[in-house]
Motif scaffolding. Structure first.
Motif, PDB file in Angstrom:
ATOM      1  N   MET A  87       0.763   4.297   8.368  1.00  0.00           N
ATOM      2  CA  MET A  87       0.256   3.510   7.243  1.00  0.00           C
ATOM      3  C   MET A  87      -0.804   2.497   7.670  1.00  0.00           C
ATOM      4  SD  MET A  87       3.789   2.734   5.141  1.00  0.00           S
ATOM      5  CE  MET A  87       4.725   4.072   4.359  1.00  0.00           C
ATOM      6  N   ASN A  88      -1.662   2.127   6.725  1.00  0.00           N
ATOM      7  CA  ASN A  88      -2.631   1.068   6.987  1.00  0.00           C
ATOM      8  C   ASN A  88      -1.909  -0.282   7.008  1.00  0.00           C
ATOM      9  OD1 ASN A  88      -2.424  -0.058   4.331  1.00  0.00           O
ATOM     10  ND2 ASN A  88      -3.855   1.475   3.551  1.00  0.00           N
ATOM     11  N   PRO A  89      -2.549  -1.360   7.457  1.00  0.00           N
ATOM     12  CA  PRO A  89      -1.856  -2.651   7.609  1.00  0.00           C
ATOM     13  C   PRO A  89      -1.170  -3.164   6.346  1.00  0.00           C
ATOM     14  CG  PRO A  89      -3.936  -2.693   8.772  1.00  0.00           C
ATOM     15  CD  PRO A  89      -3.912  -1.411   8.012  1.00  0.00           C
ATOM     16  N   ALA A  90      -1.802  -2.983   5.187  1.00  0.00           N
ATOM     17  CA  ALA A  90      -1.211  -3.478   3.942  1.00  0.00           C
ATOM     18  C   ALA A  90       0.074  -2.728   3.602  1.00  0.00           C
ATOM     19  CB  ALA A  90      -2.216  -3.351   2.798  1.00  0.00           C
ATOM     20  N   LEU A  91       0.027  -1.405   3.689  1.00  0.00           N
ATOM     21  CA  LEU A  91       1.217  -0.612   3.404  1.00  0.00           C
ATOM     22  C   LEU A  91       2.292  -0.852   4.460  1.00  0.00           C
ATOM     23  CD1 LEU A  91      -0.350   2.800   2.283  1.00  0.00           C
ATOM     24  CD2 LEU A  91       0.392   0.890   0.863  1.00  0.00           C
ATOM     25  N   ARG A  92       1.860  -1.067   5.692  1.00  0.00           N
ATOM     26  CA  ARG A  92       2.825  -1.309   6.773  1.00  0.00           C
ATOM     27  C   ARG A  92       3.593  -2.616   6.542  1.00  0.00           C
ATOM     28  NH1 ARG A  92       3.563   0.134  12.250  1.00  0.00           N
ATOM     29  NH2 ARG A  92       5.611  -0.713  12.766  1.00  0.00           N
ATOM     30  N   ARG A  93       2.920  -3.624   5.980  1.00  0.00           N
ATOM     31  CA  ARG A  93       3.614  -4.880   5.687  1.00  0.00           C
ATOM     32  C   ARG A  93       4.737  -4.659   4.667  1.00  0.00           C
ATOM     33  NH1 ARG A  93      -1.579  -7.086   5.753  1.00  0.00           N
ATOM     34  NH2 ARG A  93      -1.682  -7.346   3.481  1.00  0.00           N
ATOM     35  N   ILE A  94       4.468  -3.808   3.688  1.00  0.00           N
ATOM     36  CA  ILE A  94       5.500  -3.500   2.686  1.00  0.00           C
ATOM     37  C   ILE A  94       6.653  -2.759   3.348  1.00  0.00           C
ATOM     38  CG2 ILE A  94       5.989  -2.336   0.506  1.00  0.00           C
ATOM     39  CD1 ILE A  94       3.003  -2.569  -0.154  1.00  0.00           C
ATOM     40  N   ALA A  95       6.326  -1.786   4.190  1.00  0.00           N
ATOM     41  CA  ALA A  95       7.369  -1.029   4.882  1.00  0.00           C
ATOM     42  C   ALA A  95       8.241  -1.942   5.731  1.00  0.00           C
ATOM     43  CB  ALA A  95       6.735   0.060   5.742  1.00  0.00           C
ATOM     44  N   ASP A  96       7.606  -2.835   6.476  1.00  0.00           N
ATOM     45  CA  ASP A  96       8.352  -3.759   7.335  1.00  0.00           C
ATOM     46  C   ASP A  96       9.251  -4.669   6.513  1.00  0.00           C
ATOM     47  OD1 ASP A  96       7.122  -2.679   9.529  1.00  0.00           O
ATOM     48  OD2 ASP A  96       5.626  -4.267   9.734  1.00  0.00           O
ATOM     49  N   ARG A 127       1.003   2.251  -4.619  1.00  0.00           N
ATOM     50  CA  ARG A 127       0.478   3.239  -3.663  1.00  0.00           C
ATOM     51  C   ARG A 127       1.470   3.480  -2.538  1.00  0.00           C
ATOM     52  NH1 ARG A 127      -3.686   2.472   0.252  1.00  0.00           N
ATOM     53  NH2 ARG A 127      -4.080   0.425  -0.657  1.00  0.00           N
ATOM     54  N   PHE A 128       2.163   2.416  -2.097  1.00  0.00           N
ATOM     55  CA  PHE A 128       3.173   2.552  -1.061  1.00  0.00           C
ATOM     56  C   PHE A 128       4.293   3.484  -1.529  1.00  0.00           C
ATOM     57  CE2 PHE A 128       7.418   1.136   0.265  1.00  0.00           C
ATOM     58  CZ  PHE A 128       7.338   1.338   1.632  1.00  0.00           C
ATOM     59  N   VAL A 129       4.730   3.292  -2.761  1.00  0.00           N
ATOM     60  CA  VAL A 129       5.806   4.124  -3.319  1.00  0.00           C
ATOM     61  C   VAL A 129       5.385   5.587  -3.349  1.00  0.00           C
ATOM     62  CG1 VAL A 129       7.129   4.607  -5.418  1.00  0.00           C
ATOM     63  CG2 VAL A 129       6.849   2.250  -4.643  1.00  0.00           C
ATOM     64  N   ARG A 130       4.139   5.825  -3.731  1.00  0.00           N
ATOM     65  CA  ARG A 130       3.657   7.207  -3.768  1.00  0.00           C
ATOM     66  C   ARG A 130       3.501   7.774  -2.358  1.00  0.00           C
ATOM     67  NH1 ARG A 130      -0.984   6.190  -8.394  1.00  0.00           N
ATOM     68  NH2 ARG A 130       0.443   6.072 -10.186  1.00  0.00           N
ATOM     69  N   GLU A 131       3.147   6.911  -1.424  1.00  0.00           N
ATOM     70  CA  GLU A 131       2.990   7.341  -0.030  1.00  0.00           C
ATOM     71  C   GLU A 131       4.296   7.878   0.538  1.00  0.00           C
ATOM     72  OE1 GLU A 131       0.720   7.831   3.522  1.00  0.00           O
ATOM     73  OE2 GLU A 131       0.104   7.325   1.481  1.00  0.00           O
ATOM     74  N   ILE A 132       5.426   7.309   0.103  1.00  0.00           N
ATOM     75  CA  ILE A 132       6.732   7.779   0.578  1.00  0.00           C
ATOM     76  C   ILE A 132       7.325   8.806  -0.379  1.00  0.00           C
ATOM     77  CG2 ILE A 132       7.233   5.717   1.929  1.00  0.00           C
ATOM     78  CD1 ILE A 132       8.936   4.714  -0.398  1.00  0.00           C
ATOM     79  N   GLU A 133       6.463   9.323  -1.274  1.00  0.00           N
ATOM     80  CA  GLU A 133       6.799  10.452  -2.143  1.00  0.00           C
ATOM     81  C   GLU A 133       7.932  10.136  -3.119  1.00  0.00           C
ATOM     82  OE1 GLU A 133       7.367  13.951   0.242  1.00  0.00           O
ATOM     83  OE2 GLU A 133       5.779  13.363   1.619  1.00  0.00           O
ATOM     84  N   VAL A 134       7.843   8.983  -3.734  1.00  0.00           N
ATOM     85  CA  VAL A 134       8.777   8.590  -4.787  1.00  0.00           C
ATOM     86  C   VAL A 134       7.979   8.404  -6.070  1.00  0.00           C
ATOM     87  CG1 VAL A 134      10.500   6.886  -5.524  1.00  0.00           C
ATOM     88  CG2 VAL A 134      10.280   7.475  -3.110  1.00  0.00           C
ATOM     89  N   GLN A 135       8.597   8.740  -7.203  1.00  0.00           N
ATOM     90  CA  GLN A 135       7.865   8.806  -8.462  1.00  0.00           C
ATOM     91  C   GLN A 135       7.448   7.447  -9.010  1.00  0.00           C
ATOM     92  OE1 GLN A 135      10.765  10.929 -10.750  1.00  0.00           O
ATOM     93  NE2 GLN A 135      10.044  12.948 -10.079  1.00  0.00           N
ATOM     94  N   SER A 136       8.284   6.432  -8.846  1.00  0.00           N
ATOM     95  CA  SER A 136       7.989   5.133  -9.426  1.00  0.00           C
ATOM     96  C   SER A 136       8.690   4.036  -8.628  1.00  0.00           C
ATOM     97  CB  SER A 136       8.452   5.075 -10.886  1.00  0.00           C
ATOM     98  OG  SER A 136       9.871   5.146 -10.948  1.00  0.00           O
ATOM     99  N   PHE A 137       8.281   2.784  -8.870  1.00  0.00           N
ATOM    100  CA  PHE A 137       8.913   1.661  -8.189  1.00  0.00           C
ATOM    101  C   PHE A 137      10.372   1.528  -8.604  1.00  0.00           C
ATOM    102  CE2 PHE A 137       9.903  -2.910  -7.726  1.00  0.00           C
ATOM    103  CZ  PHE A 137       9.692  -3.031  -6.364  1.00  0.00           C
ATOM    104  N   GLN A 138      10.653   1.779  -9.855  1.00  0.00           N
ATOM    105  CA  GLN A 138      12.036   1.699 -10.332  1.00  0.00           C
ATOM    106  C   GLN A 138      12.909   2.747  -9.647  1.00  0.00           C
ATOM    107  OE1 GLN A 138      13.286  -0.693 -12.173  1.00  0.00           O
ATOM    108  NE2 GLN A 138      15.341   0.203 -12.046  1.00  0.00           N
ATOM    109  N   HIS A 139      12.381   3.948  -9.535  1.00  0.00           N
ATOM    110  CA  HIS A 139      13.116   5.018  -8.847  1.00  0.00           C
ATOM    111  C   HIS A 139      13.313   4.673  -7.374  1.00  0.00           C
ATOM    112  CE1 HIS A 139      13.234   9.382  -7.250  1.00  0.00           C
ATOM    113  NE2 HIS A 139      14.447   8.969  -7.508  1.00  0.00           N
TER     114      HIS A 139
END
Length: 300
Positions: free
Chosen positions: A23-32, A62-74
């Motif tokens: 992931m790029n730095p922004a998405l990586r911050r969310i993952a962390d 975008r992070f949620v889609r990157e991990i192949e999930v349909q929505s933030f709620q899901h």
């Protein structure tokens, strides 16, 4: 429906930990942030998560889609389900696992089923999670290298043995020593045109990590094959290929010598070899034909 089944099967936290390295730095911050305290994510709003990670709400989407999930709620539902399953199914601390999730409570049928399921899952997840861009970068480094130097310990040596067999047969110069002292000397023979390949499931094997660190310090291109994006070996790798073999997404991320992880490592090597051979088809065929006489002598 297939997407939901896949996420539940693999485990959403495992998926995040595995994909974080790409992931790029922004998405990586969310993952962390998610991995640091997943129990807090169950009730958080997309706005609050974005603020905590210093990103926009669209970046969280975008992070949620990157991990192949349909929505933030899901996504939050999957987190809650996994945490619930982990807390209800985690065995007492006194239990001992002899192999992955196998204990002395498993009978023959259960052992057979669990081992087969883990192997099948590992192969499928490895196939799904290797980005074409990272593979292309690794294959290009292999093509341009004057020699491939391999570094590994323990069961990861199985991966190196496979790599030596594959690449040497198609004419690629390879270097590997089991003796740790000679292995250290061998690093000094690698130059800017060489490629140092470190294989470590945990990414924490001292000898392997130090070998890549020393190789990188003297200008050698470095490639790491590991399961943990936050492991020490990643800091010394120009190219990283991650395997989805994190055992137990609830609790400690590392597991002592996970043998299933070797299936993923072998798969990565076979993919790299096949890509290299296809892109250098004539040379590969010549090498295979030239060494076929040697292999013929080993069989009755």
């Amino acid at each position: 429906m297939d997407e939901i089944a896949t996420d539940n099967r693999q485990g959403i936290l495992t998926r995040i930990r595995w994909k974080a390295g790409y992931m790029n730095p922004a998405l990586r911050r969310i993952a962390d942030r998610v991995l640091k305290a997943p129990d807090e994510i169950k009730a958080i709003s997309i706005k609050d998560l974005a603020l905590q990670c210093e990103v926009s709400e669209s970046t969280v989407t975008r992070f949620v889609r990157e991990i192949e999930v349909q929505s933030f709620q899901h996504f939050k539902i999957l987190i809650a389900e996994e945490l619930s399953q982990g807390s209800s199914s985690t065995p007492p601390i006194t239990d001992r696992h002899v192999y992955e999730d196998i204990t002395d409570q498993d009978d023959t049928a259960s052992v057979l089923s669990k081992v087969a399921a883990r192997y099948a899952m590992t192969v499928a997840d490895t196939r799904a999670g290797l980005p074409a861009e990272a593979l292309e970068k690794a294959v290009l480094a292999i093509e341009e290298a004057d020699v491939l130097g391999f570094f590994a310990m323990g069961a990861s040596l199985l991966c190196v043995e496979n790599a030596l067999l594959r690449f040497m047969r198609v004419g690629k110069r390879c270097l590997f020593f089991r003796d740790l002292g000679i292995r250290k000397f061998s690093i000094s023979t690698l130059g800017p045109k060489s490629l140092a390949v470190g294989v470590s499931n945990s990414g924490r094997s001292i000898s392997t990590v130090d070998s890549l660190r020393q190789a990188k310090a003297q200008g050698t291109t470095t490639l790491a094959i590991t399961s943990f994006p936050d492991s020490p070996i990643v800091r010394h790798a120009d190219i990283c290929l991650f395997t989805p073999t994190v055992t137990g997404v609830i609790g400690p991320a590392e597991y002592h010598e996970s043998m299933v992880s070797k299936i993923a490592q072998l798969q990565v090597i076979d993919v790299l070899y096949s890509l290299y051979a296809v892109r250098n088809f004539g040379r590969a065929i010549e090498g295979l034909e030239r060494t076929s006489d040697v292999t013929a002598l080993t069989r009755y």
